[in-house]
Design a protein around this motif. Structure first.
Motif, PDB file in Angstrom:
ATOM      1  N   CYS A 183     -12.978  42.658   0.900  1.00 24.09           N
ATOM      2  CA  CYS A 183     -11.888  43.202  -0.211  1.00 24.09           C
ATOM      3  C   CYS A 183     -11.119  44.178   0.471  1.00 24.09           C
ATOM      4  O   CYS A 183      -9.875  44.043   0.461  1.00 24.09           O
ATOM      5  CB  CYS A 183     -12.454  43.812  -1.403  1.00 24.09           C
ATOM      6  SG  CYS A 183     -11.405  44.583  -2.380  1.00 24.09           S
TER       7      CYS A 183
ATOM      8  N   LEU B 105      -7.047  43.604   1.297  1.00 21.89           N
ATOM      9  CA  LEU B 105      -6.026  44.485   0.505  1.00 21.89           C
ATOM     10  C   LEU B 105      -5.376  45.180   1.770  1.00 21.89           C
ATOM     11  O   LEU B 105      -4.043  45.221   1.723  1.00 21.89           O
ATOM     12  CB  LEU B 105      -7.012  45.603  -0.316  1.00 21.89           C
ATOM     13  CG  LEU B 105      -7.618  45.148  -1.277  1.00 21.89           C
ATOM     14  CD1 LEU B 105      -8.458  46.231  -2.100  1.00 21.89           C
ATOM     15  CD2 LEU B 105      -6.686  44.586  -2.496  1.00 21.89           C
TER      16      LEU B 105
ATOM     17  N   GLU C 213     -14.233  46.489  -7.000  1.00 23.89           N
ATOM     18  CA  GLU C 213     -14.990  46.637  -5.776  1.00 23.89           C
ATOM     19  C   GLU C 213     -15.264  48.064  -5.477  1.00 23.89           C
ATOM     20  O   GLU C 213     -16.251  48.529  -4.623  1.00 23.89           O
ATOM     21  CB  GLU C 213     -14.450  45.825  -4.533  1.00 23.89           C
ATOM     22  CG  GLU C 213     -14.605  44.152  -4.593  1.00 23.89           C
ATOM     23  CD  GLU C 213     -16.139  43.933  -4.803  1.00 23.89           C
ATOM     24  OE1 GLU C 213     -16.975  44.509  -4.270  1.00 23.89           O
ATOM     25  OE2 GLU C 213     -16.236  42.635  -5.034  1.00 23.89           O
TER      26      GLU C 213
ATOM     27  N   LYS D 287     -17.308  44.084  -0.289  1.00 22.10           N
ATOM     28  CA  LYS D 287     -16.662  45.110  -0.232  1.00 22.10           C
ATOM     29  C   LYS D 287     -15.466  45.038   1.154  1.00 22.10           C
ATOM     30  O   LYS D 287     -14.446  45.460   1.149  1.00 22.10           O
ATOM     31  CB  LYS D 287     -17.453  46.429  -0.332  1.00 22.10           C
ATOM     32  CG  LYS D 287     -17.796  46.798  -1.576  1.00 22.10           C
ATOM     33  CD  LYS D 287     -18.241  48.188  -1.725  1.00 22.10           C
ATOM     34  CE  LYS D 287     -18.977  48.297  -2.963  1.00 22.10           C
ATOM     35  NZ  LYS D 287     -18.531  48.038  -4.304  1.00 22.10           N
TER      36      LYS D 287
ATOM     37  N   SER E 123      -5.079  41.476  -6.822  1.00 20.54           N
ATOM     38  CA  SER E 123      -5.565  42.089  -5.812  1.00 20.54           C
ATOM     39  C   SER E 123      -5.919  43.590  -5.913  1.00 20.54           C
ATOM     40  O   SER E 123      -7.015  44.015  -5.696  1.00 20.54           O
ATOM     41  CB  SER E 123      -4.694  41.953  -4.261  1.00 20.54           C
ATOM     42  OG  SER E 123      -4.526  40.876  -3.893  1.00 20.54           O
TER      43      SER E 123
ATOM     44  N   ARG F  75      -8.917  43.579  -8.198  1.00 19.25           N
ATOM     45  CA  ARG F  75     -10.060  43.162  -7.455  1.00 19.25           C
ATOM     46  C   ARG F  75     -10.624  44.315  -6.572  1.00 19.25           C
ATOM     47  O   ARG F  75     -11.706  44.810  -6.610  1.00 19.25           O
ATOM     48  CB  ARG F  75      -9.768  42.132  -6.298  1.00 19.25           C
ATOM     49  CG  ARG F  75     -10.949  41.951  -5.300  1.00 19.25           C
ATOM     50  CD  ARG F  75     -10.613  40.813  -4.344  1.00 19.25           C
ATOM     51  NE  ARG F  75     -11.782  40.563  -3.533  1.00 19.25           N
ATOM     52  CZ  ARG F  75     -11.489  40.054  -2.137  1.00 19.25           C
ATOM     53  NH1 ARG F  75     -10.506  39.597  -1.818  1.00 19.25           N
ATOM     54  NH2 ARG F  75     -12.604  39.916  -1.484  1.00 19.25           N
ATOM     55  N   GLY F  76      -9.705  45.219  -6.162  1.00 19.52           N
ATOM     56  CA  GLY F  76      -9.706  46.810  -5.276  1.00 19.52           C
ATOM     57  C   GLY F  76     -10.739  47.405  -6.297  1.00 19.52           C
ATOM     58  O   GLY F  76     -11.414  48.347  -5.901  1.00 19.52           O
TER      59      GLY F  76
END
Length: 180
Positions: free
Chosen positions: A107, A111, A132, A104, A125, A128-129
């Motif tokens: 990430c 980000l 997470e 996290k 991205s 992924r955000g």
């Protein structure tokens, strides 16, 4: 101070803050901006879905991006208190990529950096955000980055720097980049 300015200060101190935020020094010249800015700030600092350590990480990345010395000074302490290790903080200060122990934090760091460099996020991205942080976390992360960019710009433009006697964290970088 006018009665309206005093009222905003009282409202601010009646919330979760124990002191007036530094950008209020400039915002108070425009009382409605001060009222709305401090209200958004209270949410960005105390009301998001993200845990404090992730919020503080995003704030440090923002302070470093904008080379906002006061913001860095204030939130470095908060980041340490939230459990962010000194080696991670030092890496961010020197514009290095920290080594994170958890996905996290890695990430959030990636980000926020991508957001500042690209002014958006790639589809990868973004996904992924979401994976997470969840949708609420992604919205709050963007809000934190946006609000603290506003704060950083205010602090930089109106030269609200670190307190007297405190080392200026980005002094050399600001000289080479044309800052004060």
């Amino acid at each position: 101070m006018s009665s309206e300015q005093r009222k905003i200060c009282d409202e601010t101190l009646a919330g979760p803050r124990s002191s007036l935020p530094a950008p209020l020094k400039a915002w108070l010249f425009r009382p409605e901006l001060a009222r709305r800015g401090q209200s958004l700030g209270a949410y960005a600092r105390y009301g998001t879905s993200l845990p404090t350590e992730l919020s503080e990480l995003a704030i440090l990345v923002t302070a470093r991006y904008w080379m906002s010395e006061y913001e860095w000074h204030a939130h470095k302490r908060e980041a340490l208190h939230a459990g962010i290790t000194p080696d991670i903080i030092d890496a961010i200060e020197t514009d290095a990529t920290p080594r994170f122990a958890d996905a996290k934090s890695a990430c959030v760091f990636a980000l926020v950096n991508e957001l500042y460099v690209s002014r958006s996020l790639s589809a990868e991205s973004y996904e992924r955000g979401i994976a997470e942080l969840g949708q609420d976390g992604m919205i709050d992360l963007v809000a934190i980055a946006g609000y603290y960019s506003f704060v950083a710009m205010t602090l930089n433009v109106f030269d609200i720097g670190v307190p007297d006697g405190v080392a200026r964290p980005f002094a050399e970088l600001r000289k080479t980049n044309g800052g004060p």
